[in-house]
Design a protein around this motif. Structure first.
Motif, PDB file in Angstrom:
ATOM      1  N   SER A  72      -5.867   4.663   0.728  1.00 41.98           N
ATOM      2  CA  SER A  72      -4.574   4.069   0.365  1.00 41.98           C
ATOM      3  C   SER A  72      -4.733   2.824  -0.501  1.00 41.98           C
ATOM      4  O   SER A  72      -3.998   2.634  -1.471  1.00 41.98           O
ATOM      5  N   LYS A 130       7.477   3.229  -2.330  1.00 45.88           N
ATOM      6  CA  LYS A 130       6.276   3.539  -1.549  1.00 45.88           C
ATOM      7  C   LYS A 130       6.636   4.289  -0.268  1.00 45.88           C
ATOM      8  O   LYS A 130       7.754   4.211   0.240  1.00 45.88           O
ATOM      9  N   ASN A 131       5.649   5.022   0.245  1.00 46.52           N
ATOM     10  CA  ASN A 131       5.770   5.754   1.502  1.00 46.52           C
ATOM     11  C   ASN A 131       6.998   6.652   1.546  1.00 46.52           C
ATOM     12  O   ASN A 131       7.811   6.587   2.461  1.00 46.52           O
ATOM     13  N   THR A 177      -3.626   2.574  -4.464  1.00 48.11           N
ATOM     14  CA  THR A 177      -2.650   1.556  -4.874  1.00 48.11           C
ATOM     15  C   THR A 177      -3.205   0.690  -5.999  1.00 48.11           C
ATOM     16  O   THR A 177      -2.502   0.400  -6.977  1.00 48.11           O
ATOM     17  N   GLU A 225       0.838  -1.198   0.000  1.00 48.18           N
ATOM     18  CA  GLU A 225       0.000   0.000   0.000  1.00 48.18           C
ATOM     19  C   GLU A 225       0.873   1.248   0.000  1.00 48.18           C
ATOM     20  O   GLU A 225       1.942   1.261   0.620  1.00 48.18           O
ATOM     21  N   VAL A 226       0.421   2.274  -0.686  1.00 43.45           N
ATOM     22  CA  VAL A 226       1.011   3.603  -0.540  1.00 43.45           C
ATOM     23  C   VAL A 226       0.157   4.317   0.497  1.00 43.45           C
ATOM     24  O   VAL A 226      -0.951   4.761   0.198  1.00 43.45           O
ATOM     25  N   GLU A 227       0.642   4.414   1.725  1.00 45.52           N
ATOM     26  CA  GLU A 227      -0.171   4.892   2.835  1.00 45.52           C
ATOM     27  C   GLU A 227      -0.065   6.394   3.056  1.00 45.52           C
ATOM     28  O   GLU A 227      -0.999   7.024   3.551  1.00 45.52           O
ATOM     29  N   PHE A 228       1.077   6.977   2.717  1.00 44.62           N
ATOM     30  CA  PHE A 228       1.245   8.413   2.920  1.00 44.62           C
ATOM     31  C   PHE A 228       2.389   8.921   2.050  1.00 44.62           C
ATOM     32  O   PHE A 228       3.193   8.153   1.527  1.00 44.62           O
ATOM     33  N   GLU A 262      -1.601  11.768   4.797  1.00 42.71           N
ATOM     34  CA  GLU A 262      -2.043  10.393   5.037  1.00 42.71           C
ATOM     35  C   GLU A 262      -3.206  10.065   4.098  1.00 42.71           C
ATOM     36  O   GLU A 262      -4.184  10.804   4.034  1.00 42.71           O
ATOM     37  N   PHE A 263      -3.121   8.949   3.397  1.00 42.85           N
ATOM     38  CA  PHE A 263      -4.190   8.554   2.487  1.00 42.85           C
ATOM     39  C   PHE A 263      -5.346   7.867   3.204  1.00 42.85           C
ATOM     40  O   PHE A 263      -6.471   7.849   2.714  1.00 42.85           O
TER      41      PHE A 263
END
Length: 349
Positions: free
Chosen positions: A133, A228-229, A137, A114-117, A128-129
């Protein structure tokens, strides 16, 4: 070990591709000429199965963490089955799309990708997603899958552009010390290069959706695993790496909106079509797009080492160059030249 994996995948692909070609004819996975195609005879497709089998066998031989990365392989298997079904039965858009989403869900929900933020430039806070998120993604994975599929219009085009993107991802992974991403990328590179021996103009076999969807899936996943992140600036790196397919897809959408056509409508106005219409040969067009993809890859590597302001200047310059190039070759249509007209207006006495 890295080079060994690349060579094994390359040799396996060379060995397997002729057998896959024969299997494609037996299963009816063939590509017939029509007004949108540039080939003039029936060709076997589904060649991407050779790329996948070479990748899978080499992965089993060289990777130790098979169980930990099972979601990646299961997602790849799902996308391969969808591609094969489309190459044989010519599926409608809906089941193809659902298959792509399913593959993305497997790597996201089961694999935890996941791309969370992201960290915003010039700010200390992060964006922040949250609940978005997972959809973001999945959208990235499905978008890249389709972007690679859209450029699969000339012999060796999708395979070559994908290889260049993977070389860039592998290079940056090695710089960061991410051996897993580098290894997977190199295995796919070897598998694709072996296939290109039969797919480069004049092609003896097409990769079909089996190959295009698989390459898009792997590139999308590896780009997220590597980036990511991270900061907003670093998140732009995979977008630059995939500059050719993303730009072609973006301007295809713009073209269909401007021309009042459905976004899903097929046409013969993609980047490679425009270059051929300008007088470039089949092989020249492919090599020119390879060069463009390599420039994007080099820009991505330079970008990753740039300062904040340097990165912003580089992105701005890239966007201007892309827009001028698009207007020059008529990628949207012959009348779409807002920037050129503005520049021409300013140059008038």
């Amino acid at each position: 070990m890295l080079i060994g994996a690349l060579l094994v995948a390359f040799l396996l692909s060379i060995f397997l591709t002729p057998f896959v070609g024969k299997l494609a004819f037996k299963l009816g996975a063939t590509d017939k000429p029509n007004e949108r195609k540039v080939h003039s005879k029936i060709m076997p497709r589904m060649g991407g199965l050779a790329i996948f089998l070479s990748f899978f066998i080499t992965y089993l031989l060289f990777m130790d963490d098979f169980g930990e990365q099972l979601p990646l392989l299961v997602g790849a298997l799902v996308i391969i089955l969808i591609g094969m079904a489309d190459d044989i039965f010519e599926l409608r858009a809906a089941p193809k799309f659902l298959g792509q989403v399913l593959a993305a869900l497997i790597i996201v929900l089961w694999g935890g990708l996941e791309v969370e933020f992201i960290n915003l430039p010039f700010f200390t806070d992060t964006l922040e997603f949250g609940v978005l998120s997972i959809p973001i993604t999945i959208l990235w994975i499905v978008s890249i899958i389709n972007a690679i599929n859209l450029i699969d219009g000339l012999d060796g085009l999708a395979g070559g552009v994908s290889t260049i993107a993977l070389v860039t991802i592998a290079t940056m992974a090695l710089i960061k010390g991410d051996l897993f991403v580098a290894m997977v990328a190199l295995i796919v590179i070897g598998s694709t290069l072996g296939f290109l021996k039969f797919n480069f103009h004049p092609a003896k076999i097409f990769m079909g959706d089996t190959g295009a969807l698989f390459l898009g899936y792997i590139i999308a996943v590896l780009s997220l695993l590597g980036f990511k992140n991270v900061t907003m600036i670093s998140l732009i790196v995979p977008i630059i790496i995939l500059g050719v397919p993303i730009s072609d897809t973006f301007f295809a959408i713009i073209r269909r909106v401007v021309n009042k056509q459905p976004i899903s409508a097929a046409d013969k106005s993609h980047l490679h079509h425009c270059l051929i219409n300008l007088g470039f040969t089949h092989k020249q067009t492919v090599l020119l797009i390879y060069a463009l993809a390599a420039c994007f890859g080099l820009a991505a590597i330079i970008f990753s080492f740039a300062t904040m302001w340097g990165a912003l200047i580089l992105v701005t310059g890239l966007l201007l160059i892309i827009e001028i190039f698009v207007e020059k070759i008529g990628l949207v249509n012959s009348n779409y030249q807002p920037l050129l007209k503005m520049l021409n207006f300013k140059n008038k006495p």
